[in-house]
Write a protein that holds these residues in place. Structure first.
Motif, PDB file in Angstrom:
ATOM      1  N   SER A  49      17.660  23.381  66.643  1.00 23.32           N
ATOM      2  CA  SER A  49      16.764  23.557  68.024  1.00 23.32           C
ATOM      3  C   SER A  49      17.540  24.998  68.569  1.00 23.32           C
ATOM      4  O   SER A  49      16.477  26.074  68.638  1.00 23.32           O
ATOM      5  N   LYS A  50      18.535  24.782  68.289  1.00 19.18           N
ATOM      6  CA  LYS A  50      19.491  26.165  68.588  1.00 19.18           C
ATOM      7  C   LYS A  50      19.744  27.482  66.954  1.00 19.18           C
ATOM      8  O   LYS A  50      19.592  28.204  67.427  1.00 19.18           O
ATOM      9  N   ALA A  51      18.784  26.822  65.351  1.00 21.99           N
ATOM     10  CA  ALA A  51      19.006  27.506  64.596  1.00 21.99           C
ATOM     11  C   ALA A  51      17.750  28.288  65.223  1.00 21.99           C
ATOM     12  O   ALA A  51      16.716  28.057  65.287  1.00 21.99           O
ATOM     13  N   LEU A  52      18.106  29.367  64.087  1.00 21.73           N
ATOM     14  CA  LEU A  52      17.149  30.264  63.826  1.00 21.73           C
ATOM     15  C   LEU A  52      16.381  30.117  62.804  1.00 21.73           C
ATOM     16  O   LEU A  52      17.158  29.725  61.720  1.00 21.73           O
ATOM     17  N   CYS A  53      14.930  29.347  62.611  1.00 16.67           N
ATOM     18  CA  CYS A  53      14.623  29.023  61.240  1.00 16.67           C
ATOM     19  C   CYS A  53      13.792  30.027  60.847  1.00 16.67           C
ATOM     20  O   CYS A  53      12.995  30.352  61.185  1.00 16.67           O
ATOM     21  N   TYR A  54      14.402  30.250  59.705  1.00 12.86           N
ATOM     22  CA  TYR A  54      14.296  30.915  58.173  1.00 12.86           C
ATOM     23  C   TYR A  54      12.664  30.626  57.838  1.00 12.86           C
ATOM     24  O   TYR A  54      11.867  31.611  57.701  1.00 12.86           O
ATOM     25  N   ASP A  55      12.055  29.867  58.237  1.00 11.72           N
ATOM     26  CA  ASP A  55      11.253  29.172  57.431  1.00 11.72           C
ATOM     27  C   ASP A  55       9.916  30.311  58.636  1.00 11.72           C
ATOM     28  O   ASP A  55       8.638  30.253  57.690  1.00 11.72           O
TER      29      ASP A  55
END
Length: 118
Positions: A49-55
């Motif tokens: 939830s703290k990541a930038l989701c590339y998908d």
């Protein structure tokens, strides 16, 4: 900031071009994206939830490019940069849009822009 999330070779089938025949077909665009994003919080907590989701980014960019006709790759690059900056709140973005086959004796042609800070 030096962290980046990147997506290379995102393939989109788009209505792109200035000629009438181009407006009747779909052509391949390839997008390379680099996004300034501080990865430390996601890594420290091992928390998606703290990541930038590339998908999620890839799906949003693909929908933008494929769902709306454009004449210029420059327009596509600007719209993609704006989408990423506003929707995903990244500090900066580099967008490279390639149009393979547009020039007979070149593998690909296109534009690259940078918006925001890295």
């Amino acid at each position: 900031m030096t962290d980046q999330v990147f997506i290379q070779g995102l393939e989109c089938q788009a209505v792109i071009g200035v000629f009438e025949w181009e407006k009747q077909i779909r052509q391949t665009l390839l997008l390379d994206l680099e996004m300034a994003w501080d990865n430390r919080a996601a890594a420290a907590a091992d928390d998606y939830s703290k990541a930038l989701c590339y998908d999620t980014v890839s799906k949003a960019v693909t929908a933008l490019v494929q769902d709306h006709p454009h004449e210029l790759v420059e327009t596509v690059a600007e719209k993609v940069a704006d989408l990423i900056l506003t929707r995903f709140q990244v500090a900066g973005v580099r967008v490279r849009v390639s149009k393979p086959g547009a020039v007979a004796n070149a593998r690909t042609v296109g534009v690259q822009i940078q918006r925001g800070t890295f």
